[in-house]
Structure formats: structure tokens, C-alpha cells
Design an enzyme around this catalytic site. Structure first.
Site, short mmCIF file in Angstrom:
data_model
loop_
_atom_site.label_atom_id
_atom_site.label_comp_id
_atom_site.label_asym_id
_atom_site.label_seq_id
_atom_site.Cartn_x
_atom_site.Cartn_y
_atom_site.Cartn_z
N CYS A 29 0.72 -1.27 -0.29
CA CYS A 29 -0.03 -0.32 -0.08
C CYS A 29 0.83 1.69 0.04
CB CYS A 29 -0.82 0.24 1.17
SG CYS A 29 -2.30 -1.78 1.16
N HIS A 42 -3.09 6.78 2.10
CA HIS A 42 -3.50 5.62 1.96
C HIS A 42 -4.71 5.23 2.39
CE1 HIS A 42 -4.29 1.21 1.13
NE2 HIS A 42 -3.40 1.26 2.70
N ASN A 85 -9.96 -0.05 0.18
CA ASN A 85 -8.67 -0.39 0.10
C ASN A 85 -8.22 -0.88 -1.15
OD1 ASN A 85 -6.21 -0.68 0.36
ND2 ASN A 85 -5.76 -1.63 2.74
N1 COA Z 1 -18.61 -8.69 10.24
C1 COA Z 1 -19.03 -8.86 11.83
N2 COA Z 1 -18.05 -9.24 12.48
C2 COA Z 1 -16.65 -9.34 12.03
C3 COA Z 1 -16.29 -9.12 11.03
C4 COA Z 1 -16.96 -8.70 9.39
N3 COA Z 1 -16.85 -8.29 8.51
N4 COA Z 1 -15.26 -8.88 10.80
C5 COA Z 1 -14.44 -9.82 12.36
N5 COA Z 1 -15.65 -9.79 12.69
C6 COA Z 1 -15.92 -9.63 14.05
C7 COA Z 1 -15.01 -10.79 14.44
O1 COA Z 1 -15.14 -12.23 14.45
C8 COA Z 1 -14.98 -10.70 16.07
O2 COA Z 1 -15.69 -11.64 17.18
P1 COA Z 1 -15.57 -11.47 18.24
O3 COA Z 1 -15.51 -10.85 19.24
O4 COA Z 1 -16.98 -12.65 18.20
O5 COA Z 1 -14.29 -12.65 18.45
C9 COA Z 1 -15.31 -9.15 16.27
O6 COA Z 1 -15.47 -8.79 14.82
C10 COA Z 1 -13.93 -7.46 16.47
O7 COA Z 1 -13.10 -8.68 15.42
P2 COA Z 1 -11.70 -7.88 16.37
O8 COA Z 1 -10.39 -8.09 14.51
O9 COA Z 1 -11.12 -7.50 17.52
O10 COA Z 1 -12.18 -6.36 15.31
P3 COA Z 1 -11.37 -4.69 15.18
O11 COA Z 1 -12.21 -3.83 15.46
O12 COA Z 1 -10.31 -4.46 14.66
O13 COA Z 1 -11.72 -4.82 13.20
C11 COA Z 1 -10.25 -4.82 11.31
C12 COA Z 1 -11.38 -5.40 12.23
C13 COA Z 1 -9.95 -5.37 10.28
C14 COA Z 1 -11.79 -3.45 11.05
C15 COA Z 1 -9.34 -3.13 12.39
O14 COA Z 1 -8.82 -4.56 12.21
C16 COA Z 1 -8.34 -2.71 10.80
O15 COA Z 1 -9.39 -1.92 10.20
N6 COA Z 1 -7.48 -3.01 11.06
C17 COA Z 1 -6.88 -2.48 10.44
C18 COA Z 1 -6.64 -3.46 8.56
C19 COA Z 1 -6.18 -2.57 7.78
O16 COA Z 1 -6.29 -1.72 7.26
N7 COA Z 1 -5.10 -3.36 7.19
C20 COA Z 1 -5.10 -3.31 5.48
C21 COA Z 1 -3.06 -1.96 6.07
S1 COA Z 1 -2.74 -1.63 4.38
#
Ligand code: COA
Length: 326
Positions: free
Chosen positions: A111, A253, A283
């Protein structure tokens, strides 16, 4: 001597995939996705390829700059989802647009790829090796994510963005860039497995059930982005001597609205200086910065002389910030 962005272009596949459509086959909801990421939809390639999107974006950037393909000295293509491992995307673009005099090769910095391409072009131009470059970020990420994995597939989309840059009195002012390979496994994808009569790797990967799809530790990537990006931006501001109040736009980004909002808060800056288009596109990895740049440029929102900070971060882990006078 500096490197100035003279023209921009972008290309987005026509097929829109809304959060509501994802609700049809994933255990997710529009509300969850919007709240955690700010993403409302993404575009997915159907007939388009990484090369066709990239070539279209490049031709538009050349047209915007008033240049012909034969005038291009260098093509730097940033991608993690090319059509072929080789020949590289940049060579495919060269053939597609007829930029017969250009040297062409790819950069894989995920990215941060477009930013690294800009910095590389700037280095070549400053040292006098080339007078101009076509830089492009292009991705078809929908083919490398697992559409059964709700924690990753909801985030990504396809598209391409390009810029034509050339030597000028002012433009790129300074940059910082870096990498932290020790954290590389926070966001990765193994290349397709090969079974040879000799390899023990394929068997080992089979045992660990490695998917061949993009894999991510979302929280680790989140923490990395909200600490490393403000730090990179502060450092580039120190190097340029610019005050934060002088910066007109921060073009970051487009991974997640919460990441961008957190970065704005940490910098003590107004959120309105951080334009976003991730609600529409998700993204798009290396394509996200140049697509946003092109949209702002074409909407007349960037004025010559304005001060802009571009900042990217992603798999590698790679990161950087570049200060540009538009
Ligand atoms: N829909 C519903 N629930 C979802 C889900 C979805 N699409 N994806 C994950 N969950 C659930 C998980 O299973 C988890 O459930 P649990 O509590 O029962 O185990 C819960 O939501 C929380 O998951 P978590 O991973 O802690 O969520 P989060 O608040 O960290 O959000 C992201 C997840 C991916 C949105 C976040 O971590 C993020 O944006 N990270 C950066 C990723 C990124 O930008 N990557 C590219 C960089 S270039």
C-alpha cells in the site's frame, strides 16, 4: 531541481459490490463494516485486468499532462496483484500504451507502493538519469482475498491510479520512507504452492493450512498505522521546515476511516484536511493514493503552490511520507 506532478489519471472497474451484497453470502452487516472501517462499497474487476486498468489510468495521466507515450522515460508500476509474475506490470503497460522509449519495472511495497514509486522517480530525476516518469499503482485485490473470510475480504477493492511527473523548479520537497520486515507476517500472502520432486516447503505450507489468500492480523496493522504514519509525517515536516498549519491537504492511503481519523487526532490536525474516498472504493492498496489524487485534481481541489503531504503504509511492513508542492 525537483519532480513535479504534471498530470493524473485513474481507472475503476464498473462493477460495484455494496456491503448489502456481501450480507447475502457472509456473516456480516453493512452497519458493522461502516462502523469499523467507513467502507460502504468497493469495485470488483469483471472483464478488467490489472494491466488494462493501469494502462487506462496511465493514458489519462499523460493526456492530463499533455504528453505522448513515446515521450515517457521511465515507467514504475506499484502492485501486489499483477496479471503475471513476469513480465512485470510496467512492461505490460509499456506495450499497451506504446511507451517504446521507456525503461519499465515494478515496485512491490504494497500500500506504500505508489509513494515509493514517486520517491524513486524523484531520485532518478534529481540525479539527472531521467527527465520524466509515469508512476502507477494498480490492483485487482478481489482475486487474492478469500471471499469466505469476513475479516479481510470486506476491506479491499480494485482500481488503478497514475501520475506523470517531470523535472521542474518545484514539486517533491522531501520524503521519509522505511520498512519493518520483522513485522511482515502481520499482512502477507504466500505465492501459489508448487509441488516439485524436491520441495519440502509445499508440504509444510499444506500442514499449516496456508491459504494462498491474503492473511492479516487486523489489530496489529491498525496499531502500526496509527503510530508509524503520524511519526513519518512529523519527520517529513521537520525535514521541510513546514508548520502543520501550512499543510493544505494530507492525502493518505485509504485503508480505514478510523485509521485516518486517529492519525488526524494524533497530529492535532483538522479532519477536513484529510480527504477520503474509501467509502466508495474500499482499500485499493497501491492504487488508493493516486486515485484520490486524481479525483481531487480533476475536481479542481488542488491549486498550484499548495502544500501536500502524501503518506502510505502497508504490507512489508512499509511506510513513508512525502512533502509535495502541487
Ligand atoms: N462482520 C462482522 N463481524 C466481523 C467481521 C465482519 N466483516 N469481521 C470480523 N468480525 C468480528 C470478529 O470475528 C470478532 O468477533 P468476536 O469478538 O466474536 O471474536 C469481532 O468482529 C471483532 O473483531 P476484531 O478483529 O477485534 O475487530 P476490529 O475492531 O479490530 O476491526 C478491522 C477489524 C479489520 C476492521 C480492523 O482491525 C482494521 O481495520 N485493521 C486494519 C486493517 C487494514 O487497514 N489493513 C490494510 C492496511 S494497508
Amino acid at each position: 531541481m525537483a519532480t513535479r506532478i504534471m498530470g493524473t489519471g485513474s481507472a475503476i472497474p464498473s462493477r460495484i459490490v455494496t456491503n448489502q451484497e456481501l450480507e447475502g453470502f457472509l456473516d456480516t452487516s453493512d452497519a458493522w463494516i461502516q462502523e469499523r472501517t467507513g467502507i460502504g462499497s468497493r469495485h470488483a474487476a469483471t472483464t478488467e485486468t490489472t494491466t488494462s486498468l493501469a494502462a487506462k489510468a496511465c493514458l489519462k495521466a499523460l493526456e492530463d499532462a499533455g504528453k505522448q507515450p513515446e515521450e515517457v522515460d521511465l515507467i514504475l508500476a506499484a502492485t501486489v496483484s499483477p496479471d503475471c509474475t513476469f513480465p512485470c506490470l510496467a512492461c505490460e503497460i509499456q506495450a499497451a500504451i506504446g511507451a517504446d522509449h521507456a525503461t519499465a519495472y515494478d515496485i512491490n511495497a504494497a500500500c506504500a507502493g505508489f509513494l515509493f514509486a514517486l520517491n524513486s522517480a524523484d531520485a532518478y530525476i534529481r540525479c539527472g538519469m531521467y527527465r520524466n516518469a509515469l508512476i502507477v499503482g494498480a490492483e485487482v485485490l478481489t482475486k487474492i482475498v478469500d471471499w469466505n473470510d469476513r475479516s479481510t475480504c470486506i476491506l479491499f477493492g480494485d482500481g488503478a491510479g497514475a501520475a506523470f511527473v517531470q523535472e521542474a523548479e518545484e514539486g517533491v520537497v522531501d520524503m521519509v520512507q522505511g520498512a519493518n520486515g520483522k513485522k511482515g507476517m502481520a499482512l502477507y500472502r504466500f505465492e501459489a504452492r508448487t509441488n516439485t520432486p524436491f520441495s519440502e516447503v509445499a508440504a509444510a505450507m499444506e500442514e499449516t493450512k496456508d491459504s494462498g489468500y491474503l492473511e492479516m492480523n487486523g489489530q496489529e496493522v491498525f496499531r502500526f498505522a496509527v503510530s508509524q504514519v503520524p511519526d513519518s509525517i512529523q519527520k517529513v515536516l521537520e525535514r521541510t521546515g513546514w508548520e502543520k498549519s501550512e499543510v493544505d491537504h494530507y492525502i493518505l492511503h485509504q485503508a480505514n476511516a478510523r485509521i485516518i481519523q486517529s492519525i488526524a487526532r494524533r497530529l492535532g490536525e483538522l479532519e477536513e484536511k484529510f480527504p477520503m474516498n474509501l467509502h466508495q472504493y474500499g482499500n485499493m492498496s497501491s492504487a488508493s493514493i493516486p486515485v484520490l489524487l486524481d479525483e481531487l485534481n480533476r475536481a479542481g481541489k488542488l491549486k498550484r503552490g499548495e502544500k501536500i503531504i502524501l503518506s502510505g503504509f502497508g504490507a512489508g511492513l512499509t511506510y513513508g511520507a512525502t512533502a509535495v508542492i502541487w
